[in-house]
Write an enzyme that holds these catalytic residues in place. Structure first.
Site, PDB file in Angstrom:
ATOM      1  N   GLU A 275       0.766  -1.284   0.073  1.00  0.00           N
ATOM      2  CA  GLU A 275       0.020  -0.031   0.060  1.00  0.00           C
ATOM      3  C   GLU A 275       0.973   1.285   0.104  1.00  0.00           C
ATOM      4  OE1 GLU A 275      -2.077  -0.479   3.779  1.00  0.00           O
ATOM      5  OE2 GLU A 275      -3.212  -2.033   2.859  1.00  0.00           O
ATOM      6  N   ARG A 278       3.203   7.744  -0.205  1.00  0.00           N
ATOM      7  CA  ARG A 278       4.133   8.651  -0.648  1.00  0.00           C
ATOM      8  C   ARG A 278       5.162   8.281  -1.731  1.00  0.00           C
ATOM      9  NH1 ARG A 278       5.652  11.880   3.878  1.00  0.00           N
ATOM     10  NH2 ARG A 278       5.102  10.221   5.380  1.00  0.00           N
ATOM     11  N   ARG A 314       2.716  19.968   6.337  1.00  0.00           N
ATOM     12  CA  ARG A 314       3.588  19.193   6.703  1.00  0.00           C
ATOM     13  C   ARG A 314       4.666  19.852   7.387  1.00  0.00           C
ATOM     14  NH1 ARG A 314       6.520  16.452   4.354  1.00  0.00           N
ATOM     15  NH2 ARG A 314       6.226  14.281   5.582  1.00  0.00           N
ATOM     16  N   CYS A 346      -2.106  33.967  10.202  1.00  0.00           N
ATOM     17  CA  CYS A 346      -1.928  34.635  11.363  1.00  0.00           C
ATOM     18  C   CYS A 346      -1.342  33.840  12.632  1.00  0.00           C
ATOM     19  CB  CYS A 346      -3.085  35.399  11.878  1.00  0.00           C
ATOM     20  SG  CYS A 346      -3.571  36.703  10.501  1.00  0.00           S
TER      21      CYS A 346
HETATM   22  N1  LLP Z   1      -1.118   2.004   4.726  1.00  0.00           N
HETATM   23  C1  LLP Z   1      -1.827   2.464   5.805  1.00  0.00           C
HETATM   24  C2  LLP Z   1      -2.664   1.475   6.573  1.00  0.00           C
HETATM   25  C3  LLP Z   1      -1.412   3.567   6.231  1.00  0.00           C
HETATM   26  O1  LLP Z   1      -1.750   4.264   7.426  1.00  0.00           O
HETATM   27  C4  LLP Z   1      -0.543   4.441   5.334  1.00  0.00           C
HETATM   28  C5  LLP Z   1      -0.402   5.930   5.651  1.00  0.00           C
HETATM   29  C6  LLP Z   1      -0.254   4.091   4.067  1.00  0.00           C
HETATM   30  C7  LLP Z   1      -0.472   2.554   3.791  1.00  0.00           C
HETATM   31  C8  LLP Z   1       0.691   4.651   3.220  1.00  0.00           C
HETATM   32  O2  LLP Z   1       2.057   5.107   3.790  1.00  0.00           O
HETATM   33  P1  LLP Z   1       2.963   5.636   2.731  1.00  0.00           P
HETATM   34  O3  LLP Z   1       3.379   4.648   1.743  1.00  0.00           O
HETATM   35  O4  LLP Z   1       2.602   7.044   2.266  1.00  0.00           O
HETATM   36  O5  LLP Z   1       4.028   6.187   3.684  1.00  0.00           O
HETATM   37  N2  LLP Z   1       0.308  12.861   6.680  1.00  0.00           N
HETATM   38  C9  LLP Z   1       1.571  12.362   7.018  1.00  0.00           C
HETATM   39  C10 LLP Z   1       1.854  10.757   6.773  1.00  0.00           C
HETATM   40  C11 LLP Z   1       0.674  10.092   7.270  1.00  0.00           C
HETATM   41  C12 LLP Z   1       0.546   8.423   6.751  1.00  0.00           C
HETATM   42  C13 LLP Z   1      -0.591   7.693   7.279  1.00  0.00           C
HETATM   43  N3  LLP Z   1      -0.837   6.561   6.925  1.00  0.00           N
HETATM   44  C14 LLP Z   1       2.699  12.827   6.257  1.00  0.00           C
HETATM   45  O6  LLP Z   1       2.463  14.132   5.561  1.00  0.00           O
HETATM   46  O7  LLP Z   1       4.013  12.801   6.242  1.00  0.00           O
END
Ligand code: LLP
Length: 423
Positions: A275, A278, A314, A346
């Protein structure tokens, strides 16, 4: 690698000059590159070569319909975490059996929606959720395919707010309780156990935590099979990090991540599900903003730009670093001077970067935040009544607005007045 590069001294997205888009769309805006999305998806897919695998894009990273369409056309499934994401994935043409449903708090309404529409699997995170899903599925005369998300108690060595695999985190079922939970699941009507799910965090820049978690999942697979369960799928979550500071970061390559998967769970004869969010979307997008003022403060200079924390949260939320580059390439040898890059909101927290060395910039100049394609637009808000900023997609020498900027009237008309105030 991405397709945001300087050509003749001007930043381009693939074949289009960024200032051309800025002139047409207005700043600030998110800008995505089709070729970069395609490249990242392909690199990830190739990294898992030889494994029976499927990729489910974690659409929480970027939920724009055009992006979903383009990834779905390449064969991506979707990892969704809400009824809204499920509806968007289906609207983008993704079949139910190419959608996995994650999240700690699935509601009865969401369970009904997804069971009616079709789903590959629920990644269930607790026994209460399991019982609820069993009730809903039975009521509907359906069988819900289920993996249980286990919490392997592994330190992901990432920012605390995005680590999910330690026992203190709210996610998953503790390893020590997993066999018992599977035993209960097997007895529940309307539930079919199909595998195991794990996700330990996001922006991991070290493969070791993955290795530890997947090794524990492999051991659990053996134990559960010995208990008589059918474990045919392993959902290994997302989390592989990307280089945000290009000058000094080199996170692991997808190829090496794929190798860790092969070594830890490759022999189990399971279908592997991943999954990533990013890694697919992060470097496929930039945020383009314009300098409003350069303000000389007491001992420091502030570059006040027209993007703010509501557009890209972020840095304020995770102290995250984004490379910020001028759209007009500075001539070689230009001296850099430190500036604080801030938005107009602000709050002191509306600071993108402190004392960042940049070439001289003045009012009207454009800057670009790199690596803004994931967790950028999706986390934006209209705080300070700043309209959500547009999203633009480039393909070769074409560009299109894939989400328009709302007008003030759009924003105002979203609220309604109670009858007693009208007259
Ligand atoms: N699968 C599950 C169950 C997740 O909770 C997440 C991300 C992913 C896959 C995808 O993860 P990635 O491959 O994108 O690392 N808003 C935060 C990141 C939050 C991630 C939440 N879960 C940021 O801007 O760094």
């Amino acid at each position: 690698m991405d397709y945001f590069i300087y050509k003749n001294g001007v930043l381009h997205a693939e074949g289009v000059a960024v200032p051309e888009i800025a002139a047409s769309v207005g700043t600030p805006f998110y800008l995505y590159s089709t070729a970069t999305f395609e490249r990242h998806f392909t690199v990830f897919d190739e990294a898992l070569n030889g494994l029976d695998h499927k990729i489910f894009f974690a659409m929480k990273a970027n939920g724009n319909m055009a992006v979903l369409r383009l990834l779905a056309a390449m064969g991506a499934g979707m990892d969704v975490v809400s009824g809204g994401e499920y509806a968007k994935a289906r609207a983008a043409g993704v079949a139910g059996d190419m959608i996995v449903f994650s999240g700690v708090g699935k509601t009865v309404d969401e369970m009904r929606q997804v069971l009616a529409g079709g789903i590959r699997q629920f990644n269930v995170e607790s026994e209460p959720e399991l019982r609820q899903l069993s009730r809903v599925a039975t009521e509907m005369g359906k069988t819900a395919p289920v993996t249980l998300r286990v919490n392997p108690d592994v330190d992901a060595r990432t920012h605390a707010k995005i680590a999910t695999g330690k026992s203190e985190n709210k996610f998953g079922i503790p390893m020590s309780k997993a066999r018992e939970a599977y035993k209960k699941a097997a007895r529940l009507p309307g539930i079919e156990v199909v595998g195991i799910d794990v996700h330990i965090g996001s922006q991991l820049t070290d493969l070791e935590p993955f290795r530890q978690a997947f090794t524990r999942v492999a051991a659990l697979t053996g134990a559960l099979r010995a208990d008589g369960h059918t474990i045919r799928r392993l959902d290994l979550g997302g989390g592989l990090g990307i280089p945000y500071a290009r000058s000094n970061e080199a996170p692991p390559l997808p190829m090496d991540y794929g190798q860790v998967i092969r070594e830890t769970v490759g022999h189990l004869g399971c279908e592997i599900e991943i999954e990533p969010g990013r890694l697919i979307a992060g470097n496929a997008g930039i945020l383009v903003s314009k300098v409003i003022y350069l303000k000389h403060g007491e001992g420091r200079d502030f570059l006040i730009i027209d993007a703010a924390m509501n557009d890209l949260i972020r840095p304020a939320m995770y102290d995250a670093h984004h490379d910020i580059v001028p759209v007009q390439e500075p001539p070689a040898g230009t001296a850099l001077a430190p500036v604080d890059i801030v938005g107009p909101v602000c709050e002191s927290g509306d600071t993108f970067s402190k004392q960042r060395p940049l070439p001289p910039l003045k009012s009207g100049d454009l800057v670009a935040f790199r690596s803004a394609g994931a967790y950028g637009a999706v986390m934006a808000s209209e705080y300070n009544a700043r309209p959500l900023i547009p999203e633009v997609l480039v393909k070769g020498d074409q560009f299109a607005v894939v989400r328009a900027r709302p007008t003030y009237e759009d924003m105002i008309s979203r609220d309604t007045l109670p009858a007693w105030m009208e007259s």
